[in-house]
Design an enzyme around this catalytic site. Structure first.
Site, PDB file in Angstrom:
ATOM      1  N   HIS A   1      -2.342  12.237   3.587  1.00 23.92           N
ATOM      2  CA  HIS A   1      -1.518  12.124   2.381  1.00 23.92           C
ATOM      3  C   HIS A   1      -1.819  13.302   1.464  1.00 23.92           C
ATOM      4  CE1 HIS A   1      -5.183   9.684   2.109  1.00 23.92           C
ATOM      5  NE2 HIS A   1      -5.272  10.075   0.840  1.00 23.92           N
ATOM      6  N   LEU A   2      -0.751  13.817   0.895  1.00 20.44           N
ATOM      7  CA  LEU A   2      -0.866  14.930  -0.046  1.00 20.44           C
ATOM      8  C   LEU A   2      -0.751  14.357  -1.456  1.00 20.44           C
ATOM      9  CD1 LEU A   2      -0.999  18.079  -0.039  1.00 20.44           C
ATOM     10  CD2 LEU A   2       1.504  18.049  -0.216  1.00 20.44           C
ATOM     11  N   HIS A   3      -1.834  14.512  -2.235  1.00 14.28           N
ATOM     12  CA  HIS A   3      -1.778  14.108  -3.645  1.00 14.28           C
ATOM     13  C   HIS A   3      -0.988  15.170  -4.414  1.00 14.28           C
ATOM     14  CE1 HIS A   3      -5.190  11.108  -3.551  1.00 14.28           C
ATOM     15  NE2 HIS A   3      -5.529  11.818  -2.490  1.00 14.28           N
TER      16      HIS A   3
HETATM   17  P1  5GP Z   1      -7.808   9.435  -0.837  1.00 12.97           P
HETATM   18  O1  5GP Z   1      -8.945   8.921  -1.664  1.00 12.97           O
HETATM   19  O2  5GP Z   1      -7.834   8.883   0.567  1.00 12.97           O
HETATM   20  O3  5GP Z   1      -7.613  10.916  -0.879  1.00 12.97           O
HETATM   21  O4  5GP Z   1      -6.498   8.866  -1.528  1.00 12.97           O
HETATM   22  C1  5GP Z   1      -6.044   7.566  -1.317  1.00 12.97           C
HETATM   23  C2  5GP Z   1      -5.240   7.187  -2.521  1.00 12.97           C
HETATM   24  O5  5GP Z   1      -4.475   6.038  -2.208  1.00 12.97           O
HETATM   25  C3  5GP Z   1      -6.086   6.824  -3.750  1.00 12.97           C
HETATM   26  O6  5GP Z   1      -5.768   7.727  -4.814  1.00 12.97           O
HETATM   27  C4  5GP Z   1      -5.697   5.390  -4.057  1.00 12.97           C
HETATM   28  O7  5GP Z   1      -5.606   5.125  -5.437  1.00 12.97           O
HETATM   29  C5  5GP Z   1      -4.365   5.242  -3.350  1.00 12.97           C
HETATM   30  N1  5GP Z   1      -4.062   3.903  -2.901  1.00 12.97           N
HETATM   31  C6  5GP Z   1      -4.909   3.065  -2.239  1.00 12.97           C
HETATM   32  N2  5GP Z   1      -4.284   1.908  -1.944  1.00 12.97           N
HETATM   33  C7  5GP Z   1      -3.010   2.020  -2.446  1.00 12.97           C
HETATM   34  C8  5GP Z   1      -1.890   1.139  -2.453  1.00 12.97           C
HETATM   35  O8  5GP Z   1      -1.912   0.026  -1.946  1.00 12.97           O
HETATM   36  N3  5GP Z   1      -0.761   1.597  -3.062  1.00 12.97           N
HETATM   37  C9  5GP Z   1      -0.692   2.835  -3.636  1.00 12.97           C
HETATM   38  N4  5GP Z   1       0.466   3.178  -4.200  1.00 12.97           N
HETATM   39  N5  5GP Z   1      -1.736   3.699  -3.633  1.00 12.97           N
HETATM   40  C10 5GP Z   1      -2.873   3.290  -3.048  1.00 12.97           C
END
Ligand code: 5GP
Ligand code: ZN
Length: 118
Positions: free
Chosen positions: A100-102
């Site tokens: 996923h791309l933030h």
């Molecule tokens: P990572 O930490 O893997 O780079 O980013 C994962 C992101 O997914 C986090 O920023 C977290 O807040 C988001 N996230 C986790 N669960 C959910 C969800 O059920 N729905 C949404 N919209 N975002 C989620």
């Protein structure tokens, strides 16, 4: 992938605030936003992390950046700027195993992303 949260969002089994969708990508608002704009852009194919990327994934991964630019345009952020981030693995804090791309923006963002002296 049946056990993947983001695949479930793609399949509409889990709700999300979707801001963009096409045949290859989906974008939705992060549930815990870290900036006024915090959107996640994901490929519809399941790939766990950057480490699992293969050449066949290149077009879909490149497409994520076009979607990020489109979202920035929709949100009126193209001129002032924004940040794209893709975390990989524990040190980067990756918590969902579907790439996923933030897309972060709407305020002045901090840099560097680690404590000074660490
Ligand atoms: P990572 O930490 O893997 O780079 O980013 C994962 C992101 O997914 C986090 O920023 C977290 O807040 C988001 N996230 C986790 N669960 C959910 C969800 O059920 N729905 C949404 N919209 N975002 C989620
Ligand atoms: Zn998935």
């Amino acid at each position: 992938m049946t056990d993947c949260l983001f695949c479930k969002i793609i399949d509409k089994q889990v709700d999300a605030k979707i801001v963009y969708e096409d045949e290859r990508a989906l974008a939705f608002r992060d549930i815990h936003p870290q900036a006024p704009l915090h959107v996640l852009v994901i490929p519809k194919m399941h790939v766990a992390s950057i480490n699992e990327l293969r050449q066949a994934h290149e077009p879909d991964l490149g497409h994520l950046f076009l979607v990020a630019a489109e979202i920035a345009k929709q949100e009126g952020l193209q001129e002032r700027g924004y940040r794209t981030v893709m975390n990989c693995g524990p040190d980067a804090g990756q918590s969902v195993s579907h790439v996923h791309l933030h897309v972060l923006g709407g305020t002045r963002l901090g840099w560097p992303p680690f404590p000074r002296g660490a």
